[in-house]
Enzyme design. Structure first.
Site: not given
Lengths: 326, 617, 380
Positions: C300-302
């Site tokens: 989700w972050h990257e």
């Protein structure tokens, strides 16, 4: 039968903080207070900037007049006019004297983070130069090539926060010096526009270039007709026999390629040509690519970069200095 | 003690409400509108001038029958403040009943909707016959002002528009305590009309009692969206609010698919007291998943359950689930509103009881009129200033229940040794369905007038949600082609929607005892069997849905279209909605989720949800 | 002014007055329209991408010709597709739109849309219309800086919102706290001052410097993000919407499982509800479900291998804890109080350091640097 006692959960199921929030009027009053305090600081900043400009003018006049009065002493007088790039990039006059082996005096006239207005409007330096013309006048090219977004006068400042911030920094620093919490700045030569925080870190973060790059990309190139008052001064100076130089001050090579790149280069070249044709401005370009380690940050030369650049400048100035060796 | 030590009378109260201190304070808030106390004061003073023009004097009876809530409230209070007796007549009242009430009550005037005058032409004959045309909230006032337009000319022949030209009159300084404040007709047959007369003393002393028990102040905000033509709607709502200069919030009528919204109103309007009938609580308990925090606001104090018996399991479960105290109020139209209160204070609060009498004295007696000892059942008798003066023009009915200032409630109660009263049964033949009192005889009376009906009987059977449901059993004439639907349609003509039986069964005969009395127990058993055997096995969804809808909404299948919604079907109210869902559940042998039930806003929709539901299993 | 300042300024000066001064039913729709306007000015692509995915994720459920299962699958697919395309920087690799980058708030609203689609499929949503859904998505305070709030909560609050001076004041307080966290603690103390200290320590105490730099990175990430969440919650409160908390003192958690219940709660609970639970009920494999949830949490972050490894490490930590945790309720009374306190303290320390250490993976640009730091930390 026992009654279930009613459950009483905390007042708000999702109560937002440990402390009860103050009534709204407290915020209103605080906001007003902050606004008033800010206004006060801002007006103080305006006043102190004015005072500084005044001081700058007075000091500049003193020096220029003194030098002009001594004009018959066969010393070549060079005035280098610019921003903090000049402050850091151009060595003091002794360096040039030693390097040229001639009687030469380099006078640095600079103010930090300014554009050309600082020398034409807030402080009428060009008028002084007309009155006391030097032999050579070097003008930092950034001032004439780009519409730089800096404003000296906080009244025009793009960001009032910056103006107040700058003012506060100076005030806090002087307070610290007064209280003995900090050694006074080493005695510096005249025209100290704004004391700059010493860069404790000599290591430059070369990766965080985005802000600088954005600033450079947003720069607009001037046209050769938008500063009529200045052009008149230049013509006047030319007539008085002053040699006019448009002086290039280097940035790290990576940035330099952006400044003179991206389709802007032809524009700049053209402008420089026009300046030369119309106002007799010679362009001195420093061609050597400079790595980051020659700079204290992304713009200002350090103790390595300064002698390199000043050496080059001396080599350009010395031949021009007309007078015989001592 | 049979009376609170002191209370405000109408004169003092309305004088106080007119002071600048209350000028901008809210009196009634609805979802779109707001009435301030200043507006109320202005209205009752202008109405005073109007009533003066008609030469009305204290104690004159005025019939009020207005659908618009705001007008009902303002008119009722105007009459109250001017010492006139309001006869509240539900706009849903059927013509025949309205006519007989008018005849019997001998009013001096009628303030009613235009429809009322069309249906009851006799009403036009009164010297004061005011046709109501509610003021529309003006939209775009600001723009109109900006454009320099003036408000369109209003019709000055209708009420309340005709008040505009009047200057404010003066309110009577003193209204005699025994003057009748209002009359409410309880359910009953035409031969035995019971118009409960409540005096000013009775009303205002009871308002004092109620506000003391509930701890009302001018900061209180009551949520009450009960029907205004019932004592619990009007008295425990706007009138009680006015007594303490509190706010009465009536966001919208109770609907099953707006339960969430209603619960959200508690936070949104900063409600302190929520006045509800047990049926509403039962529906909330069933359909409000995820709303458990609704009563956990900084303002809310407690729920007030009125009108009918609050079942102990519901009471306990609801209190625990929502973490809220429910104050159970026992009272009759004949005692204004309350009488016995379980809660809110700990010493009077016991789940399953009606608590203790406040400003009233209670006795429990056997058939001979002898007081029974604690722990034994008997009829509950009440005495207090709030007891009615008597039924209007009905001596026999009055003497039957009111003897030596003791009111015979018709309810069977037991008192515990520590003074808590528990209602255990009923002597009178009345059923309470969803908080509405229904005299089964009234329904039987109507059914018997049908030319094809030999005889009929109506009674209540217990119901989880509504408390009780009305059932009728009918013996049709041999050879007639009577159907349940036809009979329901017939009832709808003569009875208010709430009094229509939820089911009508056709029998060849009714079981009778030796005395010739109908044996209700036997019929109940028969009905119960029939009720359960309606489960169908085929899975023709459209048919199932249509059938369920037809039964629940009492509409012939042929009249139903898949696109029908609650707006296009007359019988589709929130109560019937649940009935519909339950019938559908039974037919399909499954249970719907809350969300599924909530989105069934059309027959089509219900069908597709039913399909999905069965296919997903 | 940076992005956060713009959001705060526009919310306070633009949205908040509109949310209270306009007539009731226009208040929230105006907030949405202004939000859309803000997006259009800030980044037209972001506005369009949000509008497109929102319309599809709602509209697909209106298609009568599709079965419910297809609707939810298509609805989720389109959200995820857009998310992956931009997050993997695929357009950049294709040489398009080099100046556009990732649409603003993409990660947040993608996950909101997936949540919406699943809940709609499960039929747990209250009755609402497209406008309500757009109001939920086009809500500036949470659009660009999270948290991943849920539609039913938002919708309910939008219906019952009222003017409340206490709530408003609390909102201002939260913004102040959040801003102080970001600027004073995050930027000034952790980023500048601590960096300076670490720099001066570097020549003589390289291990200590590396350790401090590790701590600095993790705590700074937490403080900054918690500050952003505070600001989002505060701004929402100014408009009368209560957004759930996103952090509950995570560094005081005594095990990694608890840590993830207290750190970025809106994301971890999303992964629990929409990855872990479905995977668990589908496969009946707790290990798989845990790893799956944590991988999604990382990605989700990257969209990068580093975050993939980071997520896997989180999952691994949780699994290890599960393997060795004492069955609940057992032998708790046998130990004296000080013992459990010490164990708890130890747990807090270990959890904190494990988390910081895993963050090394995302702190460094390449695996070589990770290895270097590890040797620096543990070699001596």
């Amino acid at each position: 039968m026992p009654n279930p006692s009613p459950v009483r959960k905390p007042v708000h199921a999702n109560r937002q903080s440990v402390f009860a929030a103050p009534p709204l009027w407290v915020w209103g009053l605080t906001g007003l207070g902050v606004l008033l305090g800010f206004g006060l600081l801002f007006s103080m900043a305006v006043r102190s900037e004015k005072a500084l400009s005044q001081q700058f003018t007075t000091d500049a006049e003193t020096v220029l007049r003194r030098e002009w009065r001594m004009r018959s002493d066969s010393v070549t007088r060079v005035v280098v006019l610019g921003t903090s790039l000049v402050e850091n990039g151009v060595a003091d006059t002794d360096f040039f004297e030693g390097r040229c082996g001639k009687r030469i005096r380099v006078i640095k006239l600079y103010r930090e983070a300014v554009n050309i207005d600082a020398f034409t409007e807030t402080a009428p330096i060009f008028k002084l130069l007309e009155r006391y013309p030097p032999d050579i006048l070097c003008i930092e090219e950034n001032l004439l090539l780009f519409r730089l977004p800096y404003f000296l006068s906080p009244g025009q400042a793009e960001n009032v926060f910056d103006a107040v911030n700058r003012h506060l920094t100076i005030q806090v620093k002087s307070l610290k010096i007064q209280l003995g919490l900090r050694p006074p700045d080493p005695e510096r030569v005249l025209f100290q526009g704004f004391p700059r925080e010493q860069h404790v870190q000599n290591q430059v973060d070369t990766t965080a270039l985005s802000t600088t790059l954005a600033e450079i990309r947003h720069r607009q190139v001037r046209t050769p007709a938008e500063l009529p008052a200045l052009y008149r001064s230049l013509q006047q100076l030319h007539q008085s026999g002053t040699r006019l130089i448009l002086l290039h001050l280097p940035r790290p090579a990576v940035l330099e390629s952006v400044i003179y790149g991206e389709g802007r280069d032809p524009l700049l070249r053209d402008l420089i040509k026009q300046y030369h044709r119309l106002y007799h401005l010679e362009h001195w370009q420093f061609d050597r690519p400079m790595p980051f380690r020659y700079f204290v940050d992304q713009a200002h030369l350090n103790h390595i970069g300064n002698p390199i650049y000043s050496g080059w400048l001396a080599d350009k100035i010395c031949p021009v200095a007309t007078l015989p060796q001592r | 003690m049979t009376e609170p030590t002191s209370y405000l009378d109408a004169g003092t109260l309305f004088k106080r409400l007119a002071t600048p201190a209350y000028a901008t304070a809210s009196f009634v808030e609805t979802s779109g509108q707001r009435i301030t106390y200043a507006q109320l004061s202005e209205r009752i003073r202008k109405a005073s001038a109007l009533f003066g023009q008609y030469g009305l004097t204290e104690g004159d009876r005025i019939v009020v029958s207005i659908a618009d809530e705001k007008e009902t409230i303002l008119t009722f209070l105007s009459l109250l403040a001017n010492g006139l007796t309001a006869i509240l007549l539900d706009p849903d009242t059927k013509t025949s009943r309205a006519e007989s009430i008018l005849q019997m009550a001998e009013p001096k005037g009628v303030i009613a909707d235009g429809v009322f005058f069309e249906q009851v032409p006799a009403a036009k004959a009164y010297s004061m016959a005011l046709s109501v045309k509610p003021e529309q909230p003006q939209k775009g006032q600001l723009f109109r002002k900006l454009l320099g337009k003036t408000a369109s000319a209003t019709d000055t022949t209708t009420y309340p528009a005709l008040l505009q030209s009047l200057s404010a009159g003066t309110l009577p300084n003193q209204i005699a305590p025994e003057t009748v404040a209002y009359i409410l007709f309880t359910s009953g047959t035409t031969s035995d009309m019971k118009g409960v007369q409540i005096t000013h003393q009775g009303l205002f002393s009871h308002l004092q009692t109620l506000s003391q028990v509930y701890g009302l102040t001018s900061e209180s905000r009551l949520l009450n969206n009960l029907l205004l033509y019932h004592a619990d709607g009007i008295i425990q709502g706007p009138v009680l609010a006015a007594y303490q200069a509190s706010v009465c919030v009536r966001p919208f009528a109770f609907e099953i698919n707006r339960i969430g919204e209603l619960l959200d109103a508690i936070y949104k309007y900063r409600i302190t007291h929520f006045i509800a009938v047990p049926t509403m609580l039962a529906l909330i308990q069933r359909f409000a998943d995820g709303y458990e925090d609704s009563f956990q606001t900084s303002d809310f104090q407690f729920i007030i359950s009125v009108s009918s018996h609050l079942e102990e399991p519901l009471w306990r479960a609801f209190s625990e689930r929502y973490g809220v105290r429910i104050v159970n109020v026992y009272g009759l139209t004949e005692t204004v509103a309350g009488g016995l209160f379980s809660g809110p204070s700990d010493d009077s609060y016991r789940i399953g009881t009606v608590g203790k009498p406040v400003d009233m004295v209670a006795r429990i007696v056997d058939e001979t009129g002898q007081e029974v000892p604690d722990g034994e059942a008997g009829e509950l008798l009440l005495c207090g200033a709030n007891v009615m003066k008597g039924y209007l023009h009905n001596e026999s009915a009055t003497t039957a229940v009111l003897q030596q200032s003791w009111l015979h409630t018709g309810d069977i109660a037991i008192r515990s040794t520590d003074g808590f009263y528990r209602i255990t049964g009923r002597l009178k033949n009345i059923i309470v369905s969803g908080g509405v009192n229904i005299h089964p005889e009234e329904v039987t009376e109507i059914l018997n007038t049908h030319p094809d009906v030999v005889e009929s009987v109506s009674f209540g059977i217990s119901d989880d949600v509504f408390g009780e449901r009305l059932i009728s059993c009918v013996v049709p004439k041999p050879g007639s082609h009577l159907s349940e639907l036809a009979l329901t349609a017939f009832c709808r003509e003569y009875l208010e929607e709430r009094k229509i039986p939820t089911a009508i069964f056709l029998f060849d005969d009714l079981p009778k005892g030796l005395s010739g009395k109908v044996q209700l127990n036997l019929i109940r058993d028969r009905v119960r069997q029939l009720d359960n055997s309606t489960t169908s096995t085929s899975l023709d969804y459209t048919k199932l849905v249509m059938e369920a809808a037809s039964q629940a909404f009492k509409v012939p299948v042929s009249d139903l279209k898949p696109t029908d919604t609650s707006r296009t079907i007359a019988g589709w109210d929130s109560m019937a909605h649940l009935d519909f869902v339950i019938r559908l559940e039974k037919a399909l042998g499954l249970e719907f989720e809350t969300a599924e039930i909530m989105v069934m806003n059309s027959l089509q929709n219900a069908e597709s949800i039913a399909r999905q539901k069965t296919s997903s299993r | 002014m940076n992005e956060l300042n713009w959001i705060i300024a526009f919310s306070v000066v633009g949205l908040t007055p509109m949310a209270w001064l306009l007539p009731g039913r226009w208040q929230l729709p105006t907030v949405s329209v202004l939000t859309a306007g803000f997006m259009l000015v800030a980044s037209p692509l972001s506005a369009l991408s949000l509008l497109l995915t929102a319309s599809l994720s709602y509209g697909l459920f209106r298609l009568k010709s599709l079965t419910p299962a297809w609707r939810v699958v298509l609805s989720i697919s389109q959200s995820v597709l857009v998310w992956i395309i931009f997050k993997s920087e695929w357009p950049m690799h294709q040489g398009w739109q080099t100046t556009v980058g990732v649409p603003l708030g993409l990660s947040y609203y993608t996950f909101r849309q997936i949540h919406y689609a699943i809940e709609r499929y499960k039929q747990t949503l209250p009755v609402h219309d497209f406008a309500d859904y757009l109001t939920y998505l086009f809500f500036l305070p949470t659009l660009l800086i999270g948290p991943i709030n849920r539609f039913p909560d938002f919708y309910r609050d939008s219906r019952r919102r009222r003017w409340d001076a206490v709530l408003f004041s609390t909102g201002l307080e939260r913004i102040l706290y959040g801003y102080a966290k970001i600027v004073l603690i995050g930027n000034m103390l952790l980023t500048n001052k601590l960096a300076h200290i670490i720099y001066t320590l570097q020549p003589n105490h390289p291990s200590l410097a590396s350790y401090l730099s590790l701590i600095r990175f993790a705590t700074n990430a937490y403080i900054q993000f918690a500050g952003f969440s505070d600001v989002a919650i505060g701004l929402s409160l100014l408009i009368g919407i209560r957004v759930p908390e996103n952090f509950e003192s995570p560094f005081l958690a005594s095990n990694l499982n608890e840590f993830w219940k207290r750190y970025h709660i809106s994301l971890s609970s999303w992964c629990r509800d929409y990855v872990f639970t479905p995977l668990l009920s589908l496969t009946r494999q707790p290990v798989l479900a845990t790893l799956g949830a944590m991988l999604v949490l990382g990605l989700w972050h990257e969209w990068s291998s580093q975050y993939l490894v980071w997520g896997a490490l989180q999952g691994l930590g949780v699994l290890i804890w599960h393997r060795f945790k004492r069955p609940s309720g057992e032998a708790k009374t046998a130990q004296p109080a000080w013992h459990s306190n010490v164990m708890h303290g130890l747990g807090v320390l270990i959890t904190f350091h494990y988390f910081c250490l895993t963050c090394l993976v995302i702190q460094k640009n390449n695996w070589q640097a990770v290895g270097q730091t590890l040797t620096q930390l543990f070699a001596r």
